[in-house]
Write a protein that holds these residues in place. Sequence first.
Motif, short mmCIF file in Angstrom:
data_model
loop_
_atom_site.label_atom_id
_atom_site.label_comp_id
_atom_site.label_asym_id
_atom_site.label_seq_id
_atom_site.Cartn_x
_atom_site.Cartn_y
_atom_site.Cartn_z
N LEU A 16 64.01 24.37 89.97
CA LEU A 16 65.20 23.54 89.82
C LEU A 16 65.22 22.44 90.87
CD1 LEU A 16 67.75 26.35 89.03
CD2 LEU A 16 67.00 24.54 87.47
N GLY A 17 65.81 21.32 90.54
CA GLY A 17 65.92 20.20 91.45
C GLY A 17 67.30 20.11 92.06
N ARG A 18 67.69 18.90 92.42
CA ARG A 18 69.00 18.69 93.04
C ARG A 18 70.13 18.86 92.04
NH1 ARG A 18 68.49 13.03 94.66
NH2 ARG A 18 66.76 13.16 93.23
N ARG A 19 69.91 18.46 90.79
CA ARG A 19 70.94 18.59 89.76
C ARG A 19 70.67 19.83 88.92
NH1 ARG A 19 72.01 14.30 86.03
NH2 ARG A 19 73.96 15.39 85.83
N VAL A 20 71.63 20.73 88.95
CA VAL A 20 71.52 21.98 88.20
C VAL A 20 72.79 22.12 87.37
CG1 VAL A 20 71.34 24.50 88.36
CG2 VAL A 20 70.13 23.05 90.00
N GLU A 21 72.62 22.49 86.11
CA GLU A 21 73.77 22.75 85.25
C GLU A 21 73.76 24.23 84.88
OE1 GLU A 21 73.76 20.01 81.95
OE2 GLU A 21 74.03 18.29 83.29
N GLN A 22 74.93 24.72 84.51
CA GLN A 22 75.06 26.11 84.09
C GLN A 22 75.20 26.15 82.57
OE1 GLN A 22 74.81 28.84 86.16
NE2 GLN A 22 74.22 27.28 87.65
N HIS A 23 74.35 26.94 81.94
CA HIS A 23 74.34 27.08 80.48
C HIS A 23 74.83 28.48 80.11
CE1 HIS A 23 72.97 27.03 76.35
NE2 HIS A 23 72.19 28.07 76.58
N HIS A 24 75.67 28.55 79.10
CA HIS A 24 76.10 29.84 78.55
C HIS A 24 75.12 30.20 77.42
CE1 HIS A 24 79.95 28.63 80.37
NE2 HIS A 24 80.21 29.92 80.42
N PRO A 25 74.20 31.16 77.61
CA PRO A 25 73.27 31.52 76.53
C PRO A 25 74.02 31.88 75.24
CG PRO A 25 72.55 32.50 78.57
CD PRO A 25 73.91 31.91 78.83
N LEU A 46 68.81 21.88 74.42
CA LEU A 46 69.33 23.04 73.70
C LEU A 46 70.50 22.67 72.80
CD1 LEU A 46 69.23 25.84 76.41
CD2 LEU A 46 67.82 25.65 74.35
N HIS A 47 71.44 21.90 73.34
CA HIS A 47 72.63 21.56 72.57
C HIS A 47 72.36 20.48 71.52
CE1 HIS A 47 75.45 24.28 74.38
NE2 HIS A 47 74.90 24.02 75.56
N ALA A 48 71.30 19.72 71.69
CA ALA A 48 70.92 18.74 70.66
C ALA A 48 70.23 19.44 69.49
CB ALA A 48 70.00 17.67 71.26
N ARG A 49 69.57 20.54 69.77
CA ARG A 49 68.79 21.25 68.74
C ARG A 49 69.59 22.33 68.00
NH1 ARG A 49 67.26 23.04 64.95
NH2 ARG A 49 65.35 24.17 64.50
N ALA A 67 60.29 29.67 70.82
CA ALA A 67 59.54 29.85 69.58
C ALA A 67 59.89 28.79 68.54
CB ALA A 67 59.78 31.25 69.02
N ASP A 68 61.03 28.13 68.69
CA ASP A 68 61.41 27.04 67.80
C ASP A 68 60.41 25.89 68.01
OD1 ASP A 68 63.60 25.57 66.13
OD2 ASP A 68 63.20 24.26 67.86
N ALA A 69 59.91 25.32 66.93
CA ALA A 69 58.87 24.28 67.04
C ALA A 69 59.32 23.09 67.88
CB ALA A 69 58.45 23.81 65.64
N GLU A 70 60.54 22.62 67.67
CA GLU A 70 61.03 21.46 68.41
C GLU A 70 61.19 21.76 69.90
OE1 GLU A 70 64.92 18.60 68.17
OE2 GLU A 70 64.10 19.36 66.27
N VAL A 71 61.76 22.91 70.21
CA VAL A 71 61.93 23.29 71.62
C VAL A 71 60.56 23.57 72.24
CG1 VAL A 71 62.92 25.01 73.19
CG2 VAL A 71 64.27 24.16 71.26
N GLY A 72 59.66 24.17 71.49
CA GLY A 72 58.31 24.41 71.99
C GLY A 72 57.59 23.13 72.38
#
Length: 93
Positions: A16-25, A46-49, A67-72
Amino acid sequence: MNGTTEERCWLCTRPLGRRVEQHHPVPKSRGGRTTVPVHPICHRTLHARFSNAELGKIGDDPAALAADAEVGRFLGWVARKPPDFHAPTRRKR
């Protein structure tokens, strides 16, 4: 080694870098309460896909997301980028 661990992105596993966001799986709207640290670009991908309903079904499983092709493809592309790398994220079709 000095005993410290480097925090990594839940999705891409890069440091992780200086900017970190929190994601709710599991999205809050689907009852999710826990969060995981992610890069902003990974979070936006993630939210665009996926819709919240899709993320709710997948749950806390980054391997299923990868495993999703676009995310992969995204993960292969971003793998060698520096931690604070950012680029525009394509919107959901």
